[in-house]
Structure formats: C-alpha cells, structure tokens
Design a protein around this motif. Structure first.
Motif, PDB file in Angstrom:
ATOM      1  N   LEU A 144       0.830  -1.200   0.000  1.00 43.70           N
ATOM      2  CA  LEU A 144       0.000   0.000   0.000  1.00 43.70           C
ATOM      3  C   LEU A 144       0.870   1.258   0.000  1.00 43.70           C
ATOM      4  O   LEU A 144       1.826   1.355   0.755  1.00 43.70           O
ATOM      5  CB  LEU A 144      -0.915  -0.006   1.227  1.00 43.70           C
ATOM      6  N   ASP A 145       0.537   2.193  -0.854  1.00 42.72           N
ATOM      7  CA  ASP A 145       1.228   3.485  -0.910  1.00 42.72           C
ATOM      8  C   ASP A 145       0.523   4.420   0.069  1.00 42.72           C
ATOM      9  O   ASP A 145      -0.511   5.015  -0.246  1.00 42.72           O
ATOM     10  CB  ASP A 145       1.181   4.037  -2.336  1.00 42.72           C
ATOM     11  N   TYR A 146       1.084   4.540   1.267  1.00 43.72           N
ATOM     12  CA  TYR A 146       0.441   5.297   2.330  1.00 43.72           C
ATOM     13  C   TYR A 146       0.368   6.787   2.017  1.00 43.72           C
ATOM     14  O   TYR A 146      -0.623   7.440   2.317  1.00 43.72           O
ATOM     15  CB  TYR A 146       1.162   5.049   3.661  1.00 43.72           C
ATOM     16  N   LYS A 147       1.404   7.315   1.394  1.00 46.98           N
ATOM     17  CA  LYS A 147       1.377   8.724   1.010  1.00 46.98           C
ATOM     18  C   LYS A 147       0.218   8.982   0.048  1.00 46.98           C
ATOM     19  O   LYS A 147      -0.530   9.943   0.220  1.00 46.98           O
ATOM     20  CB  LYS A 147       2.699   9.135   0.359  1.00 46.98           C
ATOM     21  N   GLN A 148       0.070   8.131  -0.952  1.00 44.15           N
ATOM     22  CA  GLN A 148      -0.997   8.322  -1.934  1.00 44.15           C
ATOM     23  C   GLN A 148      -2.368   8.197  -1.285  1.00 44.15           C
ATOM     24  O   GLN A 148      -3.287   8.952  -1.606  1.00 44.15           O
ATOM     25  CB  GLN A 148      -0.859   7.337  -3.095  1.00 44.15           C
ATOM     26  N   ALA A 149      -2.530   7.262  -0.369  1.00 43.13           N
ATOM     27  CA  ALA A 149      -3.814   7.095   0.325  1.00 43.13           C
ATOM     28  C   ALA A 149      -4.160   8.343   1.123  1.00 43.13           C
ATOM     29  O   ALA A 149      -5.310   8.807   1.110  1.00 43.13           O
ATOM     30  CB  ALA A 149      -3.761   5.868   1.231  1.00 43.13           C
ATOM     31  N   LEU A 150      -3.173   8.912   1.818  1.00 38.62           N
ATOM     32  CA  LEU A 150      -3.394  10.148   2.576  1.00 38.62           C
ATOM     33  C   LEU A 150      -3.688  11.312   1.638  1.00 38.62           C
ATOM     34  O   LEU A 150      -4.585  12.117   1.896  1.00 38.62           O
ATOM     35  CB  LEU A 150      -2.178  10.456   3.452  1.00 38.62           C
ATOM     36  N   LYS A 151      -2.938  11.376   0.552  1.00 39.59           N
ATOM     37  CA  LYS A 151      -3.150  12.449  -0.417  1.00 39.59           C
ATOM     38  C   LYS A 151      -4.549  12.347  -1.029  1.00 39.59           C
ATOM     39  O   LYS A 151      -5.222  13.361  -1.208  1.00 39.59           O
ATOM     40  CB  LYS A 151      -2.079  12.388  -1.506  1.00 39.59           C
ATOM     41  N   ASN A 152      -4.986  11.143  -1.325  1.00 40.32           N
ATOM     42  CA  ASN A 152      -6.333  10.955  -1.878  1.00 40.32           C
ATOM     43  C   ASN A 152      -7.402  11.455  -0.914  1.00 40.32           C
ATOM     44  O   ASN A 152      -8.410  12.022  -1.336  1.00 40.32           O
ATOM     45  CB  ASN A 152      -6.591   9.487  -2.215  1.00 40.32           C
ATOM     46  N   LYS A 153      -7.186  11.237   0.367  1.00 38.05           N
ATOM     47  CA  LYS A 153      -8.183  11.642   1.363  1.00 38.05           C
ATOM     48  C   LYS A 153      -8.143  13.145   1.645  1.00 38.05           C
ATOM     49  O   LYS A 153      -9.183  13.780   1.795  1.00 38.05           O
ATOM     50  CB  LYS A 153      -7.963  10.866   2.663  1.00 38.05           C
ATOM     51  N   PHE A 154      -6.935  13.730   1.716  1.00 35.76           N
ATOM     52  CA  PHE A 154      -6.807  15.109   2.196  1.00 35.76           C
ATOM     53  C   PHE A 154      -6.284  16.109   1.166  1.00 35.76           C
ATOM     54  O   PHE A 154      -6.031  17.268   1.508  1.00 35.76           O
ATOM     55  CB  PHE A 154      -5.869  15.146   3.409  1.00 35.76           C
ATOM     56  N   ASN A 155      -6.094  15.705  -0.073  1.00 36.62           N
ATOM     57  CA  ASN A 155      -5.476  16.565  -1.089  1.00 36.62           C
ATOM     58  C   ASN A 155      -6.159  17.932  -1.178  1.00 36.62           C
ATOM     59  O   ASN A 155      -7.374  18.036  -1.063  1.00 36.62           O
ATOM     60  CB  ASN A 155      -5.501  15.869  -2.446  1.00 36.62           C
ATOM     61  N   HIS A 156      -5.353  18.950  -1.358  1.00 36.80           N
ATOM     62  CA  HIS A 156      -5.807  20.346  -1.498  1.00 36.80           C
ATOM     63  C   HIS A 156      -6.505  20.861  -0.239  1.00 36.80           C
ATOM     64  O   HIS A 156      -7.394  21.705  -0.313  1.00 36.80           O
ATOM     65  CB  HIS A 156      -6.709  20.518  -2.722  1.00 36.80           C
ATOM     66  N   THR A 157      -6.108  20.351   0.901  1.00 39.00           N
ATOM     67  CA  THR A 157      -6.666  20.829   2.163  1.00 39.00           C
ATOM     68  C   THR A 157      -5.521  21.228   3.088  1.00 39.00           C
ATOM     69  O   THR A 157      -4.370  20.848   2.890  1.00 39.00           O
ATOM     70  CB  THR A 157      -7.493  19.734   2.874  1.00 39.00           C
ATOM     71  N   LYS A 158      -5.869  21.996   4.108  1.00 44.88           N
ATOM     72  CA  LYS A 158      -4.877  22.386   5.111  1.00 44.88           C
ATOM     73  C   LYS A 158      -4.326  21.137   5.827  1.00 44.88           C
ATOM     74  O   LYS A 158      -3.159  21.099   6.189  1.00 44.88           O
ATOM     75  CB  LYS A 158      -5.519  23.344   6.109  1.00 44.88           C
ATOM     76  N   LYS A 159      -5.154  20.132   5.974  1.00 44.03           N
ATOM     77  CA  LYS A 159      -4.729  18.880   6.621  1.00 44.03           C
ATOM     78  C   LYS A 159      -3.587  18.233   5.830  1.00 44.03           C
ATOM     79  O   LYS A 159      -2.605  17.778   6.412  1.00 44.03           O
ATOM     80  CB  LYS A 159      -5.921  17.919   6.731  1.00 44.03           C
ATOM     81  N   TRP A 160      -3.693  18.195   4.481  1.00 38.32           N
ATOM     82  CA  TRP A 160      -2.629  17.619   3.661  1.00 38.32           C
ATOM     83  C   TRP A 160      -1.351  18.436   3.793  1.00 38.32           C
ATOM     84  O   TRP A 160      -0.255  17.882   3.902  1.00 38.32           O
ATOM     85  CB  TRP A 160      -3.064  17.513   2.204  1.00 38.32           C
ATOM     86  N   LEU A 161      -1.463  19.753   3.816  1.00 40.21           N
ATOM     87  CA  LEU A 161      -0.289  20.612   3.999  1.00 40.21           C
ATOM     88  C   LEU A 161       0.379  20.330   5.342  1.00 40.21           C
ATOM     89  O   LEU A 161       1.601  20.301   5.441  1.00 40.21           O
ATOM     90  CB  LEU A 161      -0.672  22.087   3.901  1.00 40.21           C
ATOM     91  N   LYS A 162      -0.422  20.107   6.368  1.00 37.11           N
ATOM     92  CA  LYS A 162       0.116  19.805   7.697  1.00 37.11           C
ATOM     93  C   LYS A 162       0.821  18.449   7.707  1.00 37.11           C
ATOM     94  O   LYS A 162       1.901  18.302   8.289  1.00 37.11           O
ATOM     95  CB  LYS A 162      -1.010  19.830   8.746  1.00 37.11           C
ATOM     96  N   ILE A 163       0.230  17.467   7.042  1.00 34.00           N
ATOM     97  CA  ILE A 163       0.869  16.141   6.958  1.00 34.00           C
ATOM     98  C   ILE A 163       2.230  16.273   6.285  1.00 34.00           C
ATOM     99  O   ILE A 163       3.235  15.757   6.784  1.00 34.00           O
ATOM    100  CB  ILE A 163      -0.034  15.143   6.204  1.00 34.00           C
ATOM    101  N   GLN A 164       2.277  16.961   5.150  1.00 31.43           N
ATOM    102  CA  GLN A 164       3.541  17.144   4.442  1.00 31.43           C
ATOM    103  C   GLN A 164       4.555  17.892   5.301  1.00 31.43           C
ATOM    104  O   GLN A 164       5.726  17.523   5.351  1.00 31.43           O
ATOM    105  CB  GLN A 164       3.313  17.906   3.142  1.00 31.43           C
ATOM    106  N   SER A 165       4.111  18.942   5.964  1.00 31.76           N
ATOM    107  CA  SER A 165       4.999  19.721   6.830  1.00 31.76           C
ATOM    108  C   SER A 165       5.577  18.846   7.934  1.00 31.76           C
ATOM    109  O   SER A 165       6.776  18.900   8.216  1.00 31.76           O
ATOM    110  CB  SER A 165       4.235  20.904   7.432  1.00 31.76           C
ATOM    111  N   ASP A 166       4.739  18.036   8.548  1.00 32.98           N
ATOM    112  CA  ASP A 166       5.193  17.157   9.629  1.00 32.98           C
ATOM    113  C   ASP A 166       6.212  16.135   9.125  1.00 32.98           C
ATOM    114  O   ASP A 166       7.244  15.913   9.749  1.00 32.98           O
ATOM    115  CB  ASP A 166       4.014  16.426  10.271  1.00 32.98           C
TER     116      ASP A 166
END
Length: 123
Positions: A37-59
């Motif tokens: 499973l590509d965990y990054k892609q799964a997270l991106k699919n769920k949160f893409n273009h949101t502040k949550k996705w930016l926070k995940i990437q920042s972390d």
C-alpha cells in the motif's frame, strides 16, 4: 576531469514510507502494515488540497523526518562512487519554511548528519 554526480534528497535518498505509515495508521485507525500500500498516496487521496494535507507534508518533511529511512541501496552506491572518486552533490527543492513555519532545511540537514551521509553542516 572532475567526476560529479547529483542526487535528489526527497524520495531518492530519503525513504519516507514509515513516516507516512505512522500518520496513515492514526488517520485510518489501522494496525497492520501492508508493504503493497502506498500510504502517502492514500493520505493524499483523502486530504489533497486541504490544510490537513499541507500539515501532513509539513510534519513528514520536518520533525517526523527522524523516522525516515535511507533508500535501500544508497550506501553501497555512495561507497562505490567514492571509491571511483566522484564528487557527490545532494539537491532538494524544499522551501526553507513550511506553511506552518517549520524550517524544513534544518530538519533535512540534521537527518543527513544523523544518518552519516554528511559529516557536518555545509556552508
């Protein structure tokens, strides 16, 4: 003649899979790791273009980088290139500060030093 080779830092030298797995298991309430499973892609699919996705990437690219691994095969390659007298350059597209204020470059440099890829901070 100077022999020079460059490597991109993110997802070439650094493998962030475990970092994204840690976040994924919390967000999706999962306990079992799936190597397919590509965990990054799964997270991106769920949160893409949101502040949550930016926070995940920042972390991931800042304080969670400590949990990242060196890409498999990088050290043997580096050893061979050193044996052949290549100069190594590491490049990155990282901005200095994330949207949330974390200094991404500082965290990356610390990771490179901790993993003994760099001997000390560069000028």
């Amino acid at each position: 003649m100077i022999k020079l080779i460059g490597f991109d830092l993110d997802n070439t030298i650094i493998n962030y899979e475990k970092c994204y797995w840690t976040i994924y298991k919390k967000e999706f309430n999962k306990k079992k790791y799936d190597k397919n499973l590509d965990y990054k892609q799964a997270l991106k699919n769920k949160f893409n273009h949101t502040k949550k996705w930016l926070k995940i990437q920042s972390d991931v690219y800042s304080f969670k980088i400590a949990g990242a691994k060196i890409r498999y095969g990088f050290f043997p390659l580096l050893k061979e290139l050193n044996r052949r007298n290549y100069k190594i350059i590491i490049v990155s597209h990282k901005t200095k500060k994330s949207f949330f204020g974390e200094n991404l470059r500082t965290h990356s440099m610390k990771w490179l030093i901790d993993k003994k890829i760099l001997k000390s901070k560069l000028v």
